[in-house]
Design an enzyme around this catalytic site. Sequence first.
Site, short mmCIF file in Angstrom:
data_model
loop_
_atom_site.label_atom_id
_atom_site.label_comp_id
_atom_site.label_asym_id
_atom_site.label_seq_id
_atom_site.Cartn_x
_atom_site.Cartn_y
_atom_site.Cartn_z
CE LYS A 4 -9.90 -3.80 -6.20
NZ LYS A 4 -10.51 -2.50 -5.94
N GLY A 5 -3.31 -5.82 -5.46
CA GLY A 5 -2.00 -5.19 -5.32
C GLY A 5 -0.90 -5.73 -6.21
CG ASP A 7 2.54 -6.35 7.08
OD1 ASP A 7 3.63 -6.02 7.54
OD2 ASP A 7 1.47 -5.86 7.49
CE LYS A 18 5.27 -2.98 5.15
NZ LYS A 18 4.05 -2.38 5.72
CG PHE A 28 1.03 2.05 4.67
CD1 PHE A 28 0.36 0.87 4.98
CD2 PHE A 28 0.56 2.81 3.61
CE1 PHE A 28 -0.75 0.47 4.26
CE2 PHE A 28 -0.55 2.42 2.88
CZ PHE A 28 -1.20 1.24 3.20
CB VAL A 29 5.44 0.97 0.71
CG1 VAL A 29 6.71 1.24 1.50
CG2 VAL A 29 5.09 -0.51 0.76
NE ARG A 87 -5.60 -0.69 -6.13
CZ ARG A 87 -5.45 -1.54 -5.11
NH1 ARG A 87 -4.31 -2.13 -4.94
NH2 ARG A 87 -6.44 -1.77 -4.27
P1 5GP Z 1 -0.28 -9.91 5.56
O1 5GP Z 1 -1.40 -10.89 5.56
O2 5GP Z 1 1.04 -10.48 5.13
O3 5GP Z 1 -0.19 -9.17 6.88
O4 5GP Z 1 -0.70 -8.77 4.61
C1 5GP Z 1 -0.54 -8.77 3.29
C2 5GP Z 1 -1.40 -7.66 2.70
O5 5GP Z 1 -1.45 -6.50 3.56
C3 5GP Z 1 -0.80 -7.20 1.42
O6 5GP Z 1 -1.20 -8.00 0.35
C4 5GP Z 1 -1.32 -5.78 1.35
O7 5GP Z 1 -2.61 -5.78 0.81
C5 5GP Z 1 -1.42 -5.31 2.80
N1 5GP Z 1 -0.25 -4.52 3.20
C6 5GP Z 1 0.68 -4.86 4.12
N2 5GP Z 1 1.62 -3.90 4.23
C7 5GP Z 1 1.27 -2.93 3.34
C8 5GP Z 1 1.87 -1.67 2.96
O8 5GP Z 1 2.92 -1.22 3.45
N3 5GP Z 1 1.21 -0.97 1.98
C9 5GP Z 1 0.07 -1.40 1.40
N4 5GP Z 1 -0.48 -0.63 0.46
N5 5GP Z 1 -0.51 -2.59 1.73
C10 5GP Z 1 0.09 -3.33 2.69
#
Ligand code: 5GP
Length: 184
Positions: free
Chosen positions: A47-48, A107, A135, A156-157, A169
Amino acid sequence: MLLSPPVTPQGLQTLIASEDIHARIGSLATAISRDHPDGVHLVCVLKGAFMFAADLARCLTGRVTMDFIAVSSYGTGSSSSGEVQLLKDLDVAIAGRDVVIVEDIVDTGLTLTYLLGVLRARAPRTLRAACLLSKPTRRVVAVPVEYVGFEIEDRFVVGYGLDHAEAYRNLPAIAVLEGVVSPT
Ligand code: 5GP
């Protein structure tokens, strides 16, 4: 245009103001439009990325089509195993299309790596990725992201589509949620 709210909710510290988000999205849209002269098919990762995708789409010139995909990472609490589950698939085929995946934040890179693999197997003509936030210090797998809005530190944002327990959101800015660490 939406402006930052006059009062930031308690526990939140604004990291990227609404005006700066919109200015950066304008630049990303210029680059995406330039790189896709025949139009672009946006795949919004729910959803993000819903707010980012909506604003990005409005800034693009040329033909734009959109579809939505939803994933969730397996894991318990604040830990993630790196496995990704497809919750909602695309509605239309992408074979032969010029596709841009629109993500909220990269991330570890595991989610985007999974999505690129799923979509690449469907033979799009081109496949690129746009993320609002990245990140880099958290990366576990190297993943190509052609369009990056902002590189941020390991905080964490929330806001502008990003949630914590489904809240925040709706915030027009990106804010650091104090007391919450990135999932490990
Ligand atoms: P990755 O697979 O790259 O580790 O994670 C991506 C997902 O992790 C993002 O689409 C999001 O849903 C979640 N995520 C990673 N860091 C953050 C953050 O700082 N805030 C929030 N709300 N979600 C995060």
